[in-house]
Write a protein that holds these residues in place. Sequence first.
Motif, PDB file in Angstrom:
ATOM      1  N   SER A 301      -0.201   5.704  45.907  1.00  0.00           N
ATOM      2  CA  SER A 301      -0.194   7.173  46.536  1.00  0.00           C
ATOM      3  C   SER A 301       1.288   7.254  47.210  1.00  0.00           C
ATOM      4  N   ALA A 302       1.587   6.063  48.137  1.00  0.00           N
ATOM      5  CA  ALA A 302       2.774   6.020  48.915  1.00  0.00           C
ATOM      6  C   ALA A 302       4.064   6.258  48.154  1.00  0.00           C
ATOM      7  N   ALA A 303       4.083   5.558  47.010  1.00  0.00           N
ATOM      8  CA  ALA A 303       5.161   5.713  45.989  1.00  0.00           C
ATOM      9  C   ALA A 303       5.509   7.201  45.618  1.00  0.00           C
ATOM     10  N   LEU A 304       4.434   7.664  44.773  1.00  0.00           N
ATOM     11  CA  LEU A 304       4.283   9.122  44.330  1.00  0.00           C
ATOM     12  C   LEU A 304       4.835  10.001  45.410  1.00  0.00           C
ATOM     13  N   GLU A 305       4.370   9.914  46.362  1.00  0.00           N
ATOM     14  CA  GLU A 305       4.696  10.854  47.757  1.00  0.00           C
ATOM     15  C   GLU A 305       6.153  10.845  47.934  1.00  0.00           C
ATOM     16  N   THR A 306       6.894   9.687  47.667  1.00  0.00           N
ATOM     17  CA  THR A 306       8.401   9.511  47.939  1.00  0.00           C
ATOM     18  C   THR A 306       9.257  10.505  46.927  1.00  0.00           C
ATOM     19  N   GLY A 307       8.755  10.632  45.846  1.00  0.00           N
ATOM     20  CA  GLY A 307       9.288  11.487  44.827  1.00  0.00           C
ATOM     21  C   GLY A 307      10.134  10.493  43.985  1.00  0.00           C
ATOM     22  N   ALA A 353       4.624  -4.881  44.617  1.00  0.00           N
ATOM     23  CA  ALA A 353       5.685  -5.842  45.484  1.00  0.00           C
ATOM     24  C   ALA A 353       6.772  -4.939  45.300  1.00  0.00           C
ATOM     25  N   LYS A 354       7.197  -4.706  43.900  1.00  0.00           N
ATOM     26  CA  LYS A 354       8.735  -4.110  43.583  1.00  0.00           C
ATOM     27  C   LYS A 354       8.546  -2.838  43.874  1.00  0.00           C
ATOM     28  N   ILE A 355       7.404  -2.023  43.712  1.00  0.00           N
ATOM     29  CA  ILE A 355       7.484  -0.602  44.160  1.00  0.00           C
ATOM     30  C   ILE A 355       7.435  -0.322  45.914  1.00  0.00           C
ATOM     31  N   ALA A 356       6.658  -1.410  46.588  1.00  0.00           N
ATOM     32  CA  ALA A 356       6.851  -1.199  47.744  1.00  0.00           C
ATOM     33  C   ALA A 356       8.149  -1.481  48.289  1.00  0.00           C
ATOM     34  N   ALA A 357       8.977  -2.279  47.826  1.00  0.00           N
ATOM     35  CA  ALA A 357      10.384  -2.630  48.360  1.00  0.00           C
ATOM     36  C   ALA A 357      11.272  -1.517  48.195  1.00  0.00           C
ATOM     37  N   MET A 359      10.317   1.713  49.301  1.00  0.00           N
ATOM     38  CA  MET A 359       9.805   2.480  50.136  1.00  0.00           C
ATOM     39  C   MET A 359      10.225   1.814  51.610  1.00  0.00           C
ATOM     40  N   THR A 360      10.335   2.828  52.754  1.00  0.00           N
ATOM     41  CA  THR A 360      10.600   2.227  53.957  1.00  0.00           C
ATOM     42  C   THR A 360       8.971   1.796  54.446  1.00  0.00           C
ATOM     43  N   ARG A 361       9.213   0.998  55.231  1.00  0.00           N
ATOM     44  CA  ARG A 361       8.148   0.478  55.906  1.00  0.00           C
ATOM     45  C   ARG A 361       7.477   1.472  56.808  1.00  0.00           C
ATOM     46  N   ASP A 362       8.197   2.306  57.440  1.00  0.00           N
ATOM     47  CA  ASP A 362       7.454   3.210  58.094  1.00  0.00           C
ATOM     48  C   ASP A 362       6.550   4.537  57.388  1.00  0.00           C
ATOM     49  N   HIS A 363       7.074   4.578  56.247  1.00  0.00           N
ATOM     50  CA  HIS A 363       6.485   5.403  55.081  1.00  0.00           C
ATOM     51  C   HIS A 363       5.217   4.938  54.803  1.00  0.00           C
ATOM     52  N   MET A 364       5.370   3.767  54.281  1.00  0.00           N
ATOM     53  CA  MET A 364       4.021   3.047  53.783  1.00  0.00           C
ATOM     54  C   MET A 364       2.922   3.017  54.883  1.00  0.00           C
ATOM     55  N   TYR A 365       3.249   2.469  56.107  1.00  0.00           N
ATOM     56  CA  TYR A 365       2.420   2.447  57.180  1.00  0.00           C
ATOM     57  C   TYR A 365       1.738   3.748  57.460  1.00  0.00           C
ATOM     58  N   ASP A 366       2.580   4.834  57.357  1.00  0.00           N
ATOM     59  CA  ASP A 366       2.109   6.251  57.550  1.00  0.00           C
ATOM     60  C   ASP A 366       0.975   6.600  56.808  1.00  0.00           C
ATOM     61  N   VAL A 367       1.312   6.287  55.356  1.00  0.00           N
ATOM     62  CA  VAL A 367       0.297   6.795  54.357  1.00  0.00           C
ATOM     63  C   VAL A 367      -0.884   5.844  54.419  1.00  0.00           C
ATOM     64  N   PHE A 368      -0.624   4.559  54.780  1.00  0.00           N
ATOM     65  CA  PHE A 368      -1.894   3.648  54.837  1.00  0.00           C
ATOM     66  C   PHE A 368      -2.877   4.251  56.249  1.00  0.00           C
ATOM     67  N   HIS A 369      -2.039   4.335  57.126  1.00  0.00           N
ATOM     68  CA  HIS A 369      -2.766   4.938  58.307  1.00  0.00           C
ATOM     69  C   HIS A 369      -3.327   6.407  58.068  1.00  0.00           C
ATOM     70  N   ARG A 370      -2.821   7.149  57.418  1.00  0.00           N
ATOM     71  CA  ARG A 370      -3.420   8.656  57.093  1.00  0.00           C
ATOM     72  C   ARG A 370      -4.853   8.336  56.424  1.00  0.00           C
ATOM     73  N   PHE A 371      -4.827   7.449  55.592  1.00  0.00           N
ATOM     74  CA  PHE A 371      -6.196   7.285  54.802  1.00  0.00           C
ATOM     75  C   PHE A 371      -7.186   6.357  55.600  1.00  0.00           C
ATOM     76  N   GLY A 372      -6.859   6.049  56.979  1.00  0.00           N
ATOM     77  CA  GLY A 372      -7.868   5.568  57.820  1.00  0.00           C
ATOM     78  C   GLY A 372      -7.951   4.244  58.098  1.00  0.00           C
ATOM     79  N   PHE A 373      -6.741   3.580  57.475  1.00  0.00           N
ATOM     80  CA  PHE A 373      -6.659   2.101  57.807  1.00  0.00           C
ATOM     81  C   PHE A 373      -6.195   1.881  59.276  1.00  0.00           C
TER      82      PHE A 373
END
Length: 592
Positions: A301-307, A353-357, A359-373
């Motif tokens: 979800s975070a990866a698709l949001e980056t475009g 893991a390759k997709i996560a690399a 993305m910025t860590r701030d963006h990944m964190y933001d998406v995870f946190h938005r989902f309630g984690f």
Amino acid sequence: MSMRSRPVATRSRLYVVLGMLGLASSALVVRAVDLQVVRKDFYQEQGDARYLRDLSIPVSRGTIFDRNGEPLAVSTPVDSIWANPPEVLEHADRIPELAKAAGLDEEALKQKLVERSDKEFIYLKRHLNPDDAQAILKLDIPGVASQREFKRYYPSGEVFGHVLGYTNIDDRGQEGLELAFDDWLAGKPGVKRVIRDRKGHEVENVELVREAQAGRDLTLSIDRRIQYLAYRELKAALAEHHATSGSMVILDVPSGEILAMVNQPSFNPNARTNVDPSYRRNRAVTDVVEPGSTMKAFTISAALETGKWKIHTPVDTRPGTYTLYGHTISDVHNKGLIDVTGVITYSSNVGAAKIAATMTRDHMYDVFHRFGFGEVTGSGFPGESPGYLPVAKAWGPVEQATLAYGYGLNATPLQVAQGYATLANDGRLHSPTFVKGAQNPERAVVDPQIAANLRAMLETVIVSPTGGGAIKARVTNYRVAGKTGTARTAVGGGYQKKYTSLFAGMIPASHPRLVGVVVIREPQGAFYGSLVAAPVFGRVMDGAVRLLDVPPDDVQNWYAGSPESARRIQAPRQAPDGADEMSGTDDGVPIE
């Protein structure tokens, strides 16, 4: 002569009057001494035996109902036997008779009365049914009386033990929803002023000091029928796989209402004694697990949001490993060249893991946190854990990679269910609630199209003949979308060779109504989520959709391994050579 006799008569009468007054005064003094000194104790006891008292008027605790009006917790009237120790001790010869009738040890009863001989009230036996209480009162033992109270009863026993919790002997909530809604359910006892005789009987009601307010009823979102289904299947799965514990949560997607929440092992709230404290934990909200591959849905979800990524953007996972700063990330088999959808379908750790690399860590964190984690869901359940999501600035490249496939963070089963319900609800999050019809506003988390794409990807896990192997989560005539997870158990800076099996899914996939999460801890033998947790989801949802009259969405095309059903979801791209290792199977056994 006559004139001299008159003074004599007058003096005589005066002496008589004075004498009478003296006698009367002496009598009063004697009586006062008698009352205040000689017979003081007697009259003090008589005064104490008949006087004004403010008594509490007990009230019934409110009933807890399931969403269909079935009672889950009710209060029944009972009697409690009490005693005035000094008065009972005056008739010590009757203590053996009292002990036998009340089922108490005679010596212990005597000791209790002696130790509290300076008190006027002690309980002898609480929460007796009225017939047993009357049998004791008929003995007419001085200083023994009864008092009306209420006792909580749970008709469904351990099926609802973790959700409801229980009350103590004073009918106050101690755990679960009984504690969370204690003020609502308990009501307020009244107070009346009465005259009681020396036996404790009410002689006269003088006045009502405060009117009693009965406890209010509570209607839960839980569906008793679905709760029983989940309880039965989870218990059977733990027995089959010799697991240590397990949890299942089912959410209603449109409202966020919790339809079922069960744990094993469980406990019977009707039995307050000799219960292992660990059995009372509602593990679905208090215990955390590393969510494993179920987390990949939120990474994508975070990866698709980056475009930068689309559902069919290629991802090269060859040769099945990925070394990052000396840390090797592995897939069970080499998945080859796949696409973003394939990362979900084949549950590729390397791909995630390759997709996560990228993305910025701030963006990944933001998406995870938005989902309630990393925060409590807002369900209001006492003791709910917020889980653990490390702050973005603490992520290094390796931590970001492992977070992408569900290691390095902790979540409760309810948090995972909330996240998947958000994807099922077009990217809008409802906080889970235990109350039917509660005001529960939603908030946007991700774009609806991203949520729709993820649902389509998650459906490939179920229908793809060469995918993630969660075929046992299928439900006849219904499309299912979901993700398996298998996480090793973390201990003291490392991982044991013990596993947690997970499955998170939604049904019907075309327009999700229900989301279910199954977590089974430390199964023996087979441990993959596809083999241990997914079948529980399938069996429970098979009954749940029919109980709720959810319209089927796959009547024409459904059967196990249906090519037509598989083609409805565009297959992820595979390695050009179509190598067998991409099938996600090991000797025909589905793996993740």
